[in-house]
Design an enzyme around this catalytic site. Structure first.
Site, PDB file in Angstrom:
ATOM      1  N   ARG A 191      -6.165   6.059   3.015  1.00 23.94           N
ATOM      2  CA  ARG A 191      -4.756   6.056   2.608  1.00 23.94           C
ATOM      3  C   ARG A 191      -4.441   7.426   2.001  1.00 23.94           C
ATOM      4  O   ARG A 191      -4.974   7.800   0.957  1.00 23.94           O
ATOM      5  CB  ARG A 191      -4.470   4.957   1.593  1.00 23.94           C
ATOM      6  CG  ARG A 191      -2.983   4.851   1.242  1.00 23.94           C
ATOM      7  CD  ARG A 191      -2.699   3.663   0.343  1.00 23.94           C
ATOM      8  NE  ARG A 191      -1.243   3.519   0.132  1.00 23.94           N
ATOM      9  CZ  ARG A 191      -0.551   4.128  -0.819  1.00 23.94           C
ATOM     10  NH1 ARG A 191      -1.183   4.921  -1.677  1.00 23.94           N
ATOM     11  NH2 ARG A 191       0.757   3.944  -0.927  1.00 23.94           N
ATOM     12  N   GLY A 192      -3.580   8.160   2.698  1.00 24.35           N
ATOM     13  CA  GLY A 192      -3.321   9.533   2.325  1.00 24.35           C
ATOM     14  C   GLY A 192      -2.853   9.728   0.899  1.00 24.35           C
ATOM     15  O   GLY A 192      -3.301  10.649   0.205  1.00 24.35           O
ATOM     16  N   GLU A 249      -4.819   0.166  11.496  1.00 24.21           N
ATOM     17  CA  GLU A 249      -5.905   1.057  11.936  1.00 24.21           C
ATOM     18  C   GLU A 249      -7.254   0.363  11.783  1.00 24.21           C
ATOM     19  O   GLU A 249      -8.125   0.452  12.669  1.00 24.21           O
ATOM     20  CB  GLU A 249      -5.868   2.333  11.096  1.00 24.21           C
ATOM     21  CG  GLU A 249      -6.712   3.472  11.623  1.00 24.21           C
ATOM     22  CD  GLU A 249      -6.436   4.745  10.853  1.00 24.21           C
ATOM     23  OE1 GLU A 249      -5.540   5.512  11.258  1.00 24.21           O
ATOM     24  OE2 GLU A 249      -7.121   4.976   9.826  1.00 24.21           O
TER      25      GLU A 249
END
Length: 486
Positions: free
Chosen positions: A20-21, A88
Site C-alpha cells: 500500500r503506497g 491485487e
C-alpha cells in the site's frame, strides 16, 4: 515460510512488490526495493516499471500473470483499506494455482493473526468495505479468504527488529530462491561430487575475514571450469558480492582486455554500472575499494598469470537396437573410446556428441581415424597447456619426451637430455606443473594418451614430409631422423 506452486512459466522479473503506497512507498518498501536492486535482483514496483501513458492496472496485471517469479506482499497497518491491494492479492493467489511462483508475506507493522482474522485496523477496513459493497458480498468474501490464505503461509514478521537487518533477511530469502543456478552447467555430471563437496567444506569452514585462495589445476578439458561453476552456483548466496570472470587468460591478452575484466568484476560486486577505468592501475585501486568492506566470492577462470591481474589477494583460481550382440559390440567400441579419452570429460563430450545416433560401422571407423589423426576440437583445448609453457626450451623438452621417452626412467631421461643441452630437471618440473607429464610410482615418465597425441600432432604439422620434421616418434621406421636437437 515461502510457498511455491508446481508448474513452470517464463518470467521477466525476479520479484514483484505488492504494497500500500500511502503506508510504505517512501520508507520501508523503498529501502527494500533498493536493497533488492543492489543485490542484482530484478524487481517490479508500480511507480518504477510502468511507462507514462500506459494503463497502470493493465501493466500490473501483466507483471503478475506473465512476468514475476516471487511475490513479496507487504502487509501494513492500513493495507486492508485499499481495494486495489486486495484485488491485487486475489489475483496473485489465483495466479499461483497455475504457474510456478513463490509468495513471501512480509508483516511490516501488523501481526499475522491480525491479517488472518481481520482484527484491529483490518476489522475497521472491512466494516467500511461491507458498507460500501453491499451488493458485492462475494467479492468482499474473496478478499477475506485471500488474507486468511496468505497469512497461513507464515512469512516474515518485523516486530521490534531493526528494519535494516530485517530487509537483509528478506534479500537473503529471495537470493536463495533466485540464484539456484546463476551459471549454466550440463545435466548429469559425473565424477565431480567429491571435489565439489571438498571445496564447499573449505568455504563453510572459513567464515572469518581472512583472504583465502584455492586453485583448481590440471590439463585443458578435464572439467576445471565445470567444477568451479557448480561451486559458484551453490555458494554465491552466502556472500555479499560475487563475480565469475570467464576466459581470463584469453581476454587479458586482448586490447584493453584486463581493464574490461576489472570493470566487469567491479560491476558484478556493486550490482551496477562501474565507473570508467582508463588503465589497469586505476582498476587495481577501484577493486580494492570495492572488496575491502565486503565478504566477496570470486572465480577467475583460466588464469595463467595471477600477478598480471593485480588481484592475487582476491581470487578463487579458479532408440538403440536391443539385441545383445549389437549392444556388446557398441560396449566394446565405447570402452576403447573411453580408454582413448583418458578420463577427460571434454573429450568424451566431443566424441560422444559426434557419434550419437550413428551405426556400429561409423563408431569403428571413427576409432580407427582417432588412432591415426587426433580430433582437432580436443587438440585445440589440450594445446592451451602446451602454449602456456614459458619458453621454447620447455616446449621442445615436451615434444622430445612425447616422441622418445614415454615409459622411460626419469633419471635415465635426465642423463640423456642434459647431454643435449637441456635443463631437464627444472623442465620436467614445469611440465608436471602443467599436467603435461606424469612421473609414476616406478619413476617412469608417462603421459595421457591424448596429451601425447597432441605433441605428435604438433610435430606432424611442421611439414607433410617426414624428413623435414624436427622429430620422428621412436616407433617410426625412420628412426635415424629422430634426433636433430642433439
Amino acid at each position: 515460510m515461502i510457498l511455491e506452486s508446481s508448474s513452470i512459466s517464463r518470467c521477466t522479473y525476479d520479484v514483484f512488490l505488492s504494497f500500500r503506497g500511502a503506508d510504505t512507498r517512501k520508507n520501508f518498501t523503498d529501502h527494500l526495493y533498493m536493497a533488492l536492486v543492489q543485490a542484482g535482483i530484478h524487481t517490479f514496483r508500480d511507480n518504477e516499471k510502468i511507462e507514462r501513458g500506459k494503463n497502470i492496472k493493465d501493466e500490473i496485471e501483466k507483471a503478475i500473470l506473465n512476468q514475476s517469479k516471487i511475490f513479496i506482499i507487504i502487509f501494513s497497518k492500513d493495507y486492508a483499506s485499499s481495494t486495489w491491494c486486495l484485488d491485487e492479492l486475489v489475483m496473485i493467489l489465483e495466479h499461483r494455482k497455475s504457474s510456478q511462483c513463490t509468495i513471501l508475506p512480509v508483516f511490516y507493522d501488523v501481526d499475522p493473526s491480525q491479517v488472518k482474522n481481520q482484527t484491529g485496523s483490518y476489522a475497521e477496513a472491512f466494516s467500511k468495505h461491507e458498507e460500501s459493497f453491499k451488493s458485492e458480498k462475494e467479492m468482499v468474501q474473496k478478499w477475506r479468504t485471500a488474507l486468511k490464505q496468505v497469512a497461513d503461509l507464515g512469512g516474515m514478521v518485523l516486530q521490534d527488529r531493526h528494519e535494516s537487518l530485517f530487509i537483509l533477511d528478506i534479500v537473503k530469502q529471495v537470493q536463495n530462491k533466485v540464484y539456484r543456478a546463476a551459471l549454466y552447467v550440463p545435466s548429469y555430471l559425473v565424477g565431480i561430487n567429491s571435489l565439489v563437496r571438498h571445496i564447499n567444506r573449505w568455504l563453510e569452514e572459513d567464515e572469518s575475514n581472512k583472504v583465502e585462495i584455492t586453485t583448481i589445476c590440471g590439463i585443458g578439458g578435464i572439467g576445471k571450469t565445470t567444477i568451479a561453476k557448480v561451486v559458484y552456483n551453490q555458494n554465491i548466496q552466502k556472500f555479499e558480492g560475487y563475480s565469475f570472470l570467464a576466459n581470463v587468460r584469453e581476454t587479458s591478452e586482448e586490447c584493453n582486455g584486463l581493464v574490461r575484466l576489472q570493470r566487469q568484476l567491479i560491476s558484478d560486486i556493486i550490482k551496477g554500472k562501474a565507473q570508467k577505468i582508463y588503465n589497469a592501475d586505476v582498476g587495481i585501486n577501484k577493486i580494492k575499494e570495492v572488496v575491502c568492506c565486503r565478504r566477496v566470492f570470486l572465480v577467475l577462470d583460466d588464469v595463467d598469470d595471477l600477478e598480471k591481474l593485480s588481484m592475487n589477494h582476491f581470487s578463487f583460481s579458479t532408440g538403440m537396437p536391443s539385441t545383445t550382440t549389437l549392444y556388446e559390440s557398441f560396449m566394446e567400441c565405447a570402452k576403447s573410446i573411453v580408454k582413448y579419452c583418458g578420463g577427460l570429460p571434454l573429450a568424451l563430450q566431443v566424441l560422444g556428441s559426434s557419434l550419437s545416433g550413428k551405426g556400429m560401422s561409423v563408431w569403428r571407423s571413427a576409432l580407427k581415424k582417432l588412432e591415426a589423426i587426433p580430433d582437432s576440437r580436443i587438440q585445440k583445448i589440450l594445446r592451451i597447456s602446451y602454449d602456456s609453457l614459458q619458453d621454447d626450451h620447455d616446449k621442445n623438452l615436451f615434444l622430445d619426451i612425447a616422441c622418445l621417452f614415454i615409459g622411460k626412467n626419469k633419471d635415465y631421461t635426465i642423463t640423456i637430455l642434459d647431454g643435449c643441452d637441456f635443463h631437464t630437471i627444472i623442465g620436467i618440473e614445469n611440465l608436471i606443473s602443467k599436467s603435461l607429464v606424469i612421473v609414476n610410482e616406478e619413476n617412469k615418465l608417462m603421459m595421457q594418451q591424448l596429451v601425447q597425441d597432441m605433441g605428435l600432432e604438433i610435430i606432424r604439422q611442421e611439414s607433410p614430409n617426414l624428413e623435414k620434421r624436427s622429430r620422428v616418434p621412436k616407433l617410426s621406421s625412420v628412426f635415424p631422423l629422430t634426433y636433430k636437437n642433439c
